[in-house]
Design an enzyme around this catalytic site. Structure first.
Site, mmCIF file in Angstrom:
data_model
loop_
_atom_site.group_PDB
_atom_site.id
_atom_site.type_symbol
_atom_site.label_atom_id
_atom_site.label_comp_id
_atom_site.label_asym_id
_atom_site.label_seq_id
_atom_site.Cartn_x
_atom_site.Cartn_y
_atom_site.Cartn_z
ATOM 1 N N LYS A 81 2.808 -1.819 -9.424
ATOM 2 C CA LYS A 81 3.499 -2.727 -10.566
ATOM 3 C C LYS A 81 2.295 -4.095 -11.218
ATOM 4 C CE LYS A 81 7.078 -1.995 -11.116
ATOM 5 N NZ LYS A 81 8.027 -2.712 -10.375
ATOM 6 N N HIS A 94 19.328 -4.439 -33.360
ATOM 7 C CA HIS A 94 20.142 -4.248 -31.859
ATOM 8 C C HIS A 94 18.911 -2.873 -30.918
ATOM 9 C CE1 HIS A 94 23.648 -4.577 -34.243
ATOM 10 N NE2 HIS A 94 23.004 -4.884 -35.906
#
Length: 483
Positions: free
Chosen positions: A280, A155
């Protein structure tokens, strides 16, 4: 060449024009099966000559014309409804009416089904080969990181520590099943429909097994109606590709998340930068790998929708069916190779992984297991460790929880040193040495099995590839005796 000479030999002047002419044609998209059709034509003509259905001299003319058509290429074909009709037209243009004997004892229905299988089996082997190569990459990286501890998640929450090697082998296991599915799909694809004619067989004394052998098929699709109707070889292939793409999407998603957390550094070859933000480093290639699952599942849905509810035997809907399979195979093969390259060149940050491995009290299950090994019911052990987790999950918290739930000191129930060891992520991993577990010894054993399985898979692909190559050589030799 006159308009009459270049017209489609199937339709001639009937049903040959009108606004739907282009809509009906698949000639452009049939470029993929151009050579397959030529090979099918050659095998069929050789069989017709051997069975005495056409004269040797006629077979020689047709076979020579087919060589000329192949040399000229798909782009030089005359206009036609499909590649099958265009090739037949091109042969007749070269040798005259005798070229029409090439189509004796067959229909375009069994012809196209054979061409699709002939071409698809090569694509299946190419995709399987790419998958096996990725499995090798995963195994090599797993061996290098068999002891590199990392956090494991369920999860997306810290769950239990594991190793990079064990994590990577989980995907190798999935790809091993993908390999099996692709080879199974190959084996069921590798059956010849030729000789079924339109759907009800033929009165000519054809030898279907001979044609199948000349084309490298393992046998024939026995029932003539099934032979021309069946497209489940396409659905099986597309389903295998879609399942593979789902696994690739999982690999891509994991690596994207791990890169975001600083656990792995992707090679610049598999990343890009922003057009405006120079700092980035984006995992663009993996995002496209992830998206390939959408391409493949869309192809699966499109194919099944096309095939659903068709009446038996041939229907023109089938002309739209095979592109779904070919497109899915192409997209997934490229994604497989990119994903393999990304994993092969990735740099795992062992320090960051180890530091994160114990986050969120991820060793809690190991502590509960240790308590259960001392005879404490697991549910009670679970309660103790859960209570300890609310207080930080360290040794002191466990001592307090034991006193609260069981009474007495921790040492009365379990060795505190053993509990301290269970709290350490690396030692926790080492303790889970059950078959298939993440302990380095278990991973080493798994790697031995993987090496053998990968070698077997490589051999399986190569056997099938060699069989197809040998069939091509045999067909070429047989053609040469008739020309």
């Amino acid at each position: 060449m006159s308009d009459e000479e270049s017209s489609d030999v199937v339709r001639r002047e009937r049903f040959s024009g009108g606004p739907a002419r282009g809509f009906l044609s698949s000639l452009d998209s049939d470029a993929r099966i151009f050579r397959a059709d030529l090979q099918v034509d050659r095998a069929h003509v050789v069989m017709l000559a051997e069975q005495g259905i056409v004269e040797e001299s006629e077979a020689a003319e047709i076979l020579a014309a087919l060589d000329d058509v192949e040399q000229a290429g798909h782009a030089d074909l005359p206009d036609g409804e499909d590649v099958h009709a265009a090739i037949e037209t091109a042969v007749i243009d070269r040798v005259g009416p005798v070229g029409g004997k090439m189509h004796t004892a067959r229909s375009r229905n069994d012809e196209v089904a054979t061409c699709l299988r002939y071409r698809l089996r090569a694509d299946l082997l190419a995709l399987a080969e790419s998958v096996v190569a990725f499995r090798e990459v995963l195994a090599e990286a797993a061996e290098s990181h068999a002891e590199t501890v990392m956090p494991g998640y369920t999860h997306l929450q810290p769950a239990q520590p594991t190793t990079v090697g064990h994590y990577l082998l989980s995907y190798e296991s999935a790809l091993a099943r993908d390999t099996e599915r692709l080879l199974d799909a190959f084996d069921r694809t590798n059956r010849s429909p030729l000789g079924a004619a339109a759907f009800a067989g033929t009165p000519f004394d054809v030898d279907r097994e001979r044609v199948a052998a000349l084309l490298g098929f393992d046998g024939v699709v026995e029932n003539s109606t099934d032979a021309v109707s069946a497209r489940d070889f396409l659905t099986e292939t597309t389903a295998a590709a879609a399942t593979l793409a789902t696994h690739l999407s999982g690999v891509a998603e994991d690596l994207i998340l791990f890169a975001n957390k600083g656990y792995v550094d992707l090679s610049d070859d598999y990343a890009s930068t922003s057009s405006i933000m120079p700092q980035k480093k984006n995992p663009d290639t993996l995002e496209l790998v992830r998206a390939s699952a959408g391409d493949a599942s869309a192809g699966m849905n499109g194919l099944l929708t096309t095939l659903k509810g068709l009446p038996r035997a041939y229907n023109r809907d089938l002309q739209r069916a095979h592109d779904h399979a070919f497109d899915a195979v192409d997209a997934v093969r490229e994604a497989t190779e990119v994903a393999a390259g990304a994993v092969a060149t990735a740099d795992w940050n062992a320090d960051a992984l180890e530091a994160a491995a114990g986050e969120g009290f991820s060793t809690a299950t190991g502590v509960a297991d240790l308590l259960a090994m001392q005879g404490i019911p697991f549910r009670t052990a679970h309660e103790i460790v859960a209570e300890a987790g609310e207080s930080g999950g360290d040794l002191a918290a466990i001592e307090a929880a034991v006193a609260d739930v069981l009474g007495g000191d921790l040492s009365e129930h379990v060795d505190p040193d053993a509990v301290a060891a269970a709290l350490d992520p690396a030692r926790s991993v080492a303790s889970r040495d059950s078959q298939g577990g993440p302990a380095p010894d278990a991973v080493a054993a798994a790697l031995d099995d993987v090496a053998a399985a990968v070698a077997d898979a490589e051999a399986a692909v190569e056997r099938r590839r060699e069989a197809l190559a040998n069939a091509e050589d045999r067909l070429a030799a047989e053609v040469s005796t008739h020309v």
